[in-house]
Design an enzyme around this catalytic site. Structure first.
Site, short mmCIF file in Angstrom:
data_model
loop_
_atom_site.label_atom_id
_atom_site.label_comp_id
_atom_site.label_asym_id
_atom_site.label_seq_id
_atom_site.Cartn_x
_atom_site.Cartn_y
_atom_site.Cartn_z
N SER A 33 26.00 26.63 29.00
CA SER A 33 26.94 25.50 28.95
C SER A 33 26.42 24.37 28.08
O SER A 33 27.07 23.34 27.94
CB SER A 33 27.20 24.98 30.38
OG SER A 33 25.98 24.71 31.03
N ASN A 120 22.48 22.40 41.52
CA ASN A 120 23.82 22.21 42.11
C ASN A 120 24.12 20.75 42.43
O ASN A 120 25.20 20.25 42.15
CB ASN A 120 23.98 23.07 43.37
CG ASN A 120 23.91 24.55 43.05
OD1 ASN A 120 23.93 24.92 41.88
ND2 ASN A 120 23.81 25.38 44.07
N HIS A 166 71.01 8.55 31.17
CA HIS A 166 71.42 9.77 30.46
C HIS A 166 71.37 9.56 28.94
O HIS A 166 72.08 10.24 28.20
CB HIS A 166 72.84 10.21 30.85
CG HIS A 166 73.09 10.20 32.33
ND1 HIS A 166 72.88 11.29 33.13
CD2 HIS A 166 73.50 9.20 33.17
CE1 HIS A 166 73.17 10.99 34.39
NE2 HIS A 166 73.54 9.71 34.44
N SER A 288 56.53 11.12 3.88
CA SER A 288 56.74 12.55 3.71
C SER A 288 56.28 12.94 2.32
O SER A 288 56.42 12.16 1.37
CB SER A 288 58.23 12.86 3.88
OG SER A 288 58.56 14.05 3.19
N LYS A 294 61.21 8.62 3.74
CA LYS A 294 60.85 8.81 5.15
C LYS A 294 59.61 8.06 5.58
O LYS A 294 58.68 7.84 4.84
CB LYS A 294 60.67 10.31 5.45
CG LYS A 294 62.00 11.02 5.42
CD LYS A 294 61.93 12.37 6.06
CE LYS A 294 61.82 12.27 7.55
NZ LYS A 294 61.71 13.59 8.15
N ASN A 296 57.46 8.58 9.02
CA ASN A 296 57.45 9.43 10.21
C ASN A 296 56.54 8.86 11.30
O ASN A 296 55.45 8.39 11.00
CB ASN A 296 57.00 10.84 9.84
CG ASN A 296 57.99 11.53 8.90
OD1 ASN A 296 59.18 11.29 9.00
ND2 ASN A 296 57.48 12.34 8.00
N GLU A 301 54.32 10.96 17.93
CA GLU A 301 54.56 12.38 18.21
C GLU A 301 53.30 13.04 18.76
O GLU A 301 53.35 13.87 19.67
CB GLU A 301 55.01 13.09 16.94
CG GLU A 301 56.39 12.64 16.47
CD GLU A 301 56.70 13.13 15.06
OE1 GLU A 301 57.56 13.99 14.93
OE2 GLU A 301 56.08 12.66 14.11
N TYR A 328 28.64 26.24 46.07
CA TYR A 328 28.71 26.30 44.61
C TYR A 328 28.97 27.72 44.11
O TYR A 328 28.40 28.68 44.63
CB TYR A 328 27.40 25.77 43.99
CG TYR A 328 27.39 25.85 42.47
CD1 TYR A 328 27.91 24.81 41.71
CD2 TYR A 328 26.88 26.97 41.81
CE1 TYR A 328 27.93 24.88 40.31
CE2 TYR A 328 26.89 27.04 40.42
CZ TYR A 328 27.42 26.00 39.69
OH TYR A 328 27.43 26.07 38.32
N GLN A 333 31.37 25.62 36.53
CA GLN A 333 30.90 25.18 35.22
C GLN A 333 32.08 24.97 34.26
O GLN A 333 31.97 24.26 33.27
CB GLN A 333 29.93 26.23 34.65
CG GLN A 333 29.38 25.92 33.29
CD GLN A 333 28.19 26.79 32.96
OE1 GLN A 333 27.11 26.60 33.51
NE2 GLN A 333 28.37 27.77 32.08
N LYS A 336 33.87 21.12 33.10
CA LYS A 336 33.51 20.05 32.17
C LYS A 336 34.34 19.97 30.91
O LYS A 336 34.81 18.89 30.53
CB LYS A 336 32.02 20.17 31.82
CG LYS A 336 31.12 19.78 32.98
CD LYS A 336 29.70 20.14 32.71
CE LYS A 336 28.99 20.65 33.94
NZ LYS A 336 29.67 21.72 34.71
N1 ARG Z 1 25.46 24.53 34.25
C1 ARG Z 1 25.78 24.58 35.63
C2 ARG Z 1 27.16 24.00 35.89
O1 ARG Z 1 27.64 23.33 35.06
C3 ARG Z 1 24.76 23.83 36.41
C4 ARG Z 1 24.61 24.28 37.81
C5 ARG Z 1 23.99 25.63 37.85
N2 ARG Z 1 23.71 26.05 39.18
C6 ARG Z 1 23.47 27.29 39.50
N3 ARG Z 1 23.25 27.56 40.73
N4 ARG Z 1 23.44 28.25 38.60
O2 ARG Z 1 27.76 24.21 36.92
#
Ligand code: ARG
Length: 468
Positions: A33, A120, A166, A288, A294, A296, A301, A328, A333, A336
């Site tokens: 990650s 965790n 409306h 445009s 134009k 825009n 948008e 957990y 993960q 994020k």
């Molecule tokens: N990169 C993990 C996440 O974003 C961190 C936590 C990992 N914990 C684990 N028990 N593997 O969730």
């Protein structure tokens, strides 16, 4: 492998393309990650500093180890900020990247930092801190947007425009009143932001993997050091499995983006030559490449479109979370990227709208002309019949319908009918009727609390100025 080659980690045509180097590479790709959670480096370092400081205060690690841990962490922060830190996918995530670098910098003492914590609770902490900061930023941004609307509303408390239902002309309103409708929406969004901050303001660190820890830690101390006004969370299982704070951010972001999208849509409509209610500044529109006439409304948008990905992020994370057993799981993960992307785009959409609303030109003449079309003061005629001629509203409504039909047949406005024509519909009608048929008289008469009368709008502006 069928050919007995036990080296299944090496190149294998089955993995194909970018996974040419085999299962290790696939695992790294799906598991790591770091590419996105490096965004959390500041929060991770802040959390580790608070944790190490607490561990030393409780005699769990030595003051000496604490000092070198803090030194190392500060160095790492500088390295990341200076762009000299090497992030490694092999080390999976931000937590392990930092810890591994800490070991390089300070040696075995680095290994003591992870006492009485787990990734965790660490990730729950980092992410919560990040979302809290983002919410605080959103609060400021929304306040800015509200301020711009208040300024425009003040300028245009008397500017008459058609109000729609409306998307058909309904009754005249003022542009100031219309602006204040958005102030109400963004004001509620800001309230939701503040509630969300209040809900998440508890410290996860010390929940450890899920069960708490046997070390005599002080979670109140870390909570205070990290600025959590609600102290530590009360249940370690919930702490590591909860992502409500992210869901709450995404849901308020979706509602806010929906408000922004409606505003964007109105700006798109208003800036067409057919409506010609507003003119966008050059900074928020484009020409445009082929049609020189134009202008825009691209920024509007795009704000309208950004709502799609923000709503998508909410649904994505709700779906990730919905079937997860406590506590957990690695599924989490996936929280994020959704939040980071939604936050970035919400910030941008609010900024774009603040700019656009702040410097658009309001075409008061077109608004006024449009306000008078479509028999927009028909309700005023009916109300006059109730007030001055004592008709029940239903009968007044019926008589007004006749007047509209007559004007329509003659191809004129209600105010252009003669007194005789009005009296042919209802003999109780007098010259006084002509006072209520103008759009200005119509808006001025709407004095009920929350209504569109310029005085009422000015009162609402004053109330809001006190709120912000
Ligand atoms: N990169 C993990 C996440 O974003 C961190 C936590 C990992 N914990 C684990 N028990 N593997 O969730």
């Amino acid at each position: 492998m069928a050919d007995g080659n036990s080296d299944n980690k090496s190149s294998n045509a089955m993995w194909g393309g970018r996974f040419a180097s085999g299962p290790d590479a696939i695992m790294e790709e799906i598991n790591a990650s770091i590419d996105f959670d490096k965004t959390l480096y500041n929060e991770d370092i802040d959390g580790s500093i608070a944790h190490a400081t607490m561990l030393a205060a409780k005699g769990i690690i030595s003051e000496e180890d604490k000092a070198s841990i803090l030194d190392g962490l500060n160095t790492i922060r500088r390295e990341i900020e200076g762009g000299t830190f090497t992030f490694s996918r092999r080390l999976e995530d931000i937590h392990m990247n930092i810890e591994s670098r800490l070991r390089e910098l300070i040696g075995p003492a680095a290994g003591r930092l992870h006492t009485a914590r787990s990734r965790n609770d660490q990730v729950a902490l980092d992410f919560r801190l990040w979302v809290k900061k983002e919410l605080q930023k959103t609060d400021v941004a929304l306040t800015g947007l509200i301020s711009v609307f208040l300024t425009r509303a003040e300028e245009h408390a008397d500017t008459v425009m058609p109000g729609f239902t409306h998307l058909q002309t309904a009754q005249p309103v003022t542009f100031g009143h219309h602006c204040m409708a958005y102030v109400e929406m963004f004001g509620r969004d800001r309230k939701r932001v503040r509630h969300a901050i209040e809900h998440l303001d508890e410290s996860p660190i010390g929940a450890a993997a899920l069960a708490g820890t046997g070390f005599a830690i002080d979670r109140h101390m870390t909570a205070e050091a990290l600025g959590f006004s609600g102290g530590p969370t009360r249940n370690s299982i919930d702490t590591v499995s909860d992502r409500d704070f992210a869901l709450e951010f995404l849901s308020l972001a979706s509602i806010c983006a929906t408000h922004l999208s409606r505003l964007a849509e109105e700006i798109v409509i208003w800036s067409t030559p057919q409506f010609n209610f507003v003119r966008l500044s050059d900074s928020f529109s484009t020409g445009s490449s082929i049609m020189p006439q134009k202008k825009n409304p691209d920024a509007a948008e795009l704000v309208r479109a950004k709502t799609g990905r923000i709503n998508g992020a909410l649904i994505a994370l709700l779906t990730v979370m919905k079937g997860l057993p406590l506590a957990y799981s690695k599924d989490m993960q996936e929280d994020k990227e959704q939040v980071f992307d939604a936050a970035k785009n919400l910030d941008l959409a609010i900024a774009a709208m603040t700019g656009m609303v702040g410097d658009l030109t309001v075409n008061t003449a077109s608004m006024k002309a449009a306000a008078g079309t479509g028999f927009s003061t028909a309700t005023d005629l009916a109300d006059w019949l109730v007030r001055e001629a004592g008709l029940p509203f239903r009968d007044a409504h019926h008589a007004t319908g006749h007047a509209v039909a007559l004007a329509e047949k003659k191809g004129c406005d209600l105010a252009d009918l003669s007194l005789e024509e009005f009296q042919s519909i209802n003999p109780a009608i007098t010259n006084g009727i002509f006072d209520v048929l103008t759009v200005e008289a119509s808006v001025a008469s709407r004095k009920s609390f929350g209504g569109t009368s310029p005085d009422g709008v000015r009162q609402q502006i004053a109330w809001w100025r006190e709120q912000i």
